[in-house]
Motif scaffolding. Structure first.
Motif, PDB file in Angstrom:
ATOM      1  N   GLY A 140       0.733  -5.377  12.382  1.00 17.17           N
ATOM      2  CA  GLY A 140       0.650  -6.707  11.804  1.00 17.17           C
ATOM      3  C   GLY A 140       1.961  -7.444  11.965  1.00 17.17           C
ATOM      4  O   GLY A 140       2.972  -6.858  12.390  1.00 17.17           O
ATOM      5  N   TRP A 141       1.955  -8.737  11.637  1.00 15.61           N
ATOM      6  CA  TRP A 141       3.189  -9.528  11.652  1.00 15.61           C
ATOM      7  C   TRP A 141       3.028 -10.684  10.675  1.00 15.61           C
ATOM      8  O   TRP A 141       2.123 -11.505  10.808  1.00 15.61           O
ATOM      9  N   LEU A 178       3.795   2.422  17.588  1.00 12.92           N
ATOM     10  CA  LEU A 178       3.242   1.446  16.657  1.00 12.92           C
ATOM     11  C   LEU A 178       4.353   0.787  15.852  1.00 12.92           C
ATOM     12  O   LEU A 178       5.251   1.455  15.328  1.00 12.92           O
ATOM     13  N   TYR A 179       4.286  -0.528  15.792  1.00 17.80           N
ATOM     14  CA  TYR A 179       5.149  -1.301  14.918  1.00 17.80           C
ATOM     15  C   TYR A 179       4.329  -1.632  13.674  1.00 17.80           C
ATOM     16  O   TYR A 179       3.407  -2.460  13.760  1.00 17.80           O
ATOM     17  N   ALA A 180       4.569  -1.023  12.580  1.00 23.50           N
ATOM     18  CA  ALA A 180       5.576  -0.023  12.313  1.00 23.50           C
ATOM     19  C   ALA A 180       5.068   0.800  11.130  1.00 23.50           C
ATOM     20  O   ALA A 180       4.017   0.524  10.564  1.00 23.50           O
ATOM     21  N   GLU A 187      -5.249   3.527  -0.862  1.00 25.15           N
ATOM     22  CA  GLU A 187      -5.960   4.658  -0.283  1.00 25.15           C
ATOM     23  C   GLU A 187      -5.652   4.837   1.204  1.00 25.15           C
ATOM     24  O   GLU A 187      -6.229   5.702   1.856  1.00 25.15           O
ATOM     25  N   GLY A 188      -4.760   4.022   1.744  1.00 32.06           N
ATOM     26  CA  GLY A 188      -4.322   4.217   3.119  1.00 32.06           C
ATOM     27  C   GLY A 188      -5.386   3.928   4.156  1.00 32.06           C
ATOM     28  O   GLY A 188      -5.605   4.729   5.061  1.00 32.06           O
ATOM     29  N   ALA A 189      -6.018   2.760   4.064  1.00 33.45           N
ATOM     30  CA  ALA A 189      -7.101   2.422   4.997  1.00 33.45           C
ATOM     31  C   ALA A 189      -6.612   2.346   6.436  1.00 33.45           C
ATOM     32  O   ALA A 189      -7.327   2.739   7.370  1.00 33.45           O
ATOM     33  N   PHE A 232       7.753  -3.676   5.811  1.00 30.43           N
ATOM     34  CA  PHE A 232       7.027  -4.413   4.785  1.00 30.43           C
ATOM     35  C   PHE A 232       7.423  -5.886   4.758  1.00 30.43           C
ATOM     36  O   PHE A 232       6.578  -6.752   4.510  1.00 30.43           O
ATOM     37  N   GLY A 233       8.677  -6.174   5.018  1.00 34.86           N
ATOM     38  CA  GLY A 233       9.132  -7.561   4.996  1.00 34.86           C
ATOM     39  C   GLY A 233       8.581  -8.384   6.137  1.00 34.86           C
ATOM     40  O   GLY A 233       8.439  -9.607   6.013  1.00 34.86           O
ATOM     41  N   GLU A 234       8.265  -7.743   7.253  1.00 39.12           N
ATOM     42  CA  GLU A 234       7.752  -8.448   8.423  1.00 39.12           C
ATOM     43  C   GLU A 234       6.246  -8.276   8.610  1.00 39.12           C
ATOM     44  O   GLU A 234       5.691  -8.766   9.586  1.00 39.12           O
ATOM     45  N   GLY A 235       5.606  -7.585   7.696  1.00 36.14           N
ATOM     46  CA  GLY A 235       4.153  -7.483   7.734  1.00 36.14           C
ATOM     47  C   GLY A 235       3.604  -6.476   8.718  1.00 36.14           C
ATOM     48  O   GLY A 235       2.405  -6.490   9.000  1.00 36.14           O
ATOM     49  N   GLY A 236       4.441  -5.580   9.236  1.00 36.60           N
ATOM     50  CA  GLY A 236       3.976  -4.542  10.144  1.00 36.60           C
ATOM     51  C   GLY A 236       4.149  -3.185   9.489  1.00 36.60           C
ATOM     52  O   GLY A 236       5.236  -2.601   9.548  1.00 36.60           O
ATOM     53  N   TYR A 237       3.094  -2.661   8.857  1.00 40.01           N
ATOM     54  CA  TYR A 237       3.258  -1.397   8.125  1.00 40.01           C
ATOM     55  C   TYR A 237       1.947  -0.640   8.056  1.00 40.01           C
ATOM     56  O   TYR A 237       0.871  -1.207   7.908  1.00 40.01           O
ATOM     57  N   LEU A 238       2.073   0.677   8.197  1.00 42.43           N
ATOM     58  CA  LEU A 238       0.971   1.617   8.061  1.00 42.43           C
ATOM     59  C   LEU A 238       0.990   2.332   6.714  1.00 42.43           C
ATOM     60  O   LEU A 238      -0.053   2.776   6.229  1.00 42.43           O
TER      61      LEU A 238
END
Length: 381
Positions: free
Chosen positions: A291-292, A345-347, A365-367, A351-357
């Motif tokens: 995400g971004w 994978l980014y990233a 629940e970690g979708a 969290f601040g840039e919207g790229g998180y797993l």
């Protein structure tokens, strides 16, 4: 969620709750379906991965922020270096299930288990150069890497370095690269360091700053230490004649500072897909953004960054489809990528840039992790 164990954090798809139901309160007609679901999940977890998937790990959630020190309520939070008022006030759903800070060993061990349980093979830790050895050693952005090396379960994941030589951390000539390489050697020789073609992988964020003589010093230091050499991947380019053996990306961001505008996630995916190309002489490791959306870092209540495009309609299903396309590209172009089928994978935690797993209050629940696992563990067709 902080007090939960790793196994209860993401338990909807685990086998044991299904088996417990089977043993207690389901009808005879329902038991076969539940048993099949349990078997399918067990088979998924034991299936060999279809790719070697890595996630970039950003070390901005340790140390102490120097912003808004005149605000007692803010300083009492003991905010990490990259926490902003805007992310806390407007994007609280991005807070990880363990909290904003990640500078505890038990949190790193929890993250390792989460990643390994869901198809991630390695973390690529952001690493920052400094000429001053003391400042280099004390940089809080290296806390995550140091905790990983101490973690009792680090045998479950590989790791490598993403050398973030951008503004503020730029190398200045060959000697800097040589000194940095000397410091990298314990990492490069670590049994859990990721290798490509038998050589440890180092990713360079800014290939334009890659010094041919400096990268030659990196190779020389590795060989003198008994290694076969180093695979050096340039993000977004990097000429082979300058010492780059591979290429990849950190992320690709259309409209980075083009003004605040919501755009579809499919555009972000397509920007990455257009960049997937390599050669036999210089293989490419495809990258994909989860995400971004860097609005938490924009403006006075952020990090002062200029507004840019953001992609708010991402979903686990759209991400899974995009990841499938990366695997399909490698299937179709085996001569342009690595034999290890590496995908970056980014990233994990931008969290601040919207790229998180990583699981957050908005995704407890970690979708996204489950979607990744389904793609990586599913048998190819």
């Amino acid at each position: 969620m902080v007090a939960h164990t790793l196994k209860t954090t993401l338990n909807l798809l685990t086998v044991w709750p299904l088996l417990l139901v089977l043993a207690t309160n389901v009808s005879a007609g329902e038991q076969p379906a539940l048993a099949e679901a349990a078997t399918a999940q067990a088979n998924l977890q034991s299936a060999p991965p279809r790719a070697t998937v890595g996630a970039y790990y950003f070390g901005g959630w340790a140390g102490s922020s120097t912003r808004w020190q005149d605000d007692p309520a803010w300083t009492r939070r003991h905010p990490p270096t990259h926490l902003t008022k805007r992310i806390v006030e407007e994007f609280a759903d991005r807070e990880p299930v363990w909290g904003w800070r990640d500078d505890a060993l038990e949190i790193m061990e929890r993250q390792i288990d989460l990643a390994a349980d869901h198809g991630i093979a390695f973390f690529a830790f952001c690493w920052y150069w400094n000429k001053d050895p003391e400042k280099l050693a004390q940089d809080p952005k290296h806390v995550g890497l140091n905790l990983f090396l101490r973690a009792k379960n680090n045998h479950r994941l590989k790791f490598c370095l993403l050398v973030a030589n951008h503004a503020g951390y730029l190398f200045q000539g060959a000697d800097d690269w040589g000194r940095a390489a000397a410091g990298w050697l314990p990492h490069l020789r670590h049994p859990q360091h990721l290798t490509v073609d038998g050589k440890p992988l180092v990713i360079i964020f800014n290939p334009g700053n890659g010094d041919r003589d400096g990268l030659a010093q990196v190779q020389a230091a590795a060989r003198q230490a008994g290694l076969m050499g180093v695979v050096i991947a340039g993000c977004g380019g990097g000429e082979a004649k300058r010492g780059f053996t591979h290429t990849t990306h950190y992320n690709i961001v259309p409209g980075y500072a083009a003004g605040s505008e919501a755009r579809p996630y499919t555009e972000l995916v397509q920007a990455h897909q257009r960049a997937w190309r390599g050669s036999r002489d210089q293989p490419y490791m495809p990258t994909l953004s989860v995400g971004w959306d860097k609005r938490p870092w924009e403006g006075d209540r952020g990090l002062g960054q200029k507004p840019g495009w953001y992609f708010p309609d991402r979903t686990p299903e759209k991400f899974a489809t995009a990841l499938e396309s990366a695997l399909a590209w490698m299937d179709q172009h085996p001569d342009q990528t690595t034999a290890e089928r590496i995908v970056l994978l980014y990233a994990w935690n931008e969290f601040g840039e919207g790229g998180y797993l990583a699981p957050t209050k908005g995704d407890p629940e970690g979708a996204y992790l489950k979607a990744l696992n389904q793609v990586v563990r599913r048998a190819g067709t």
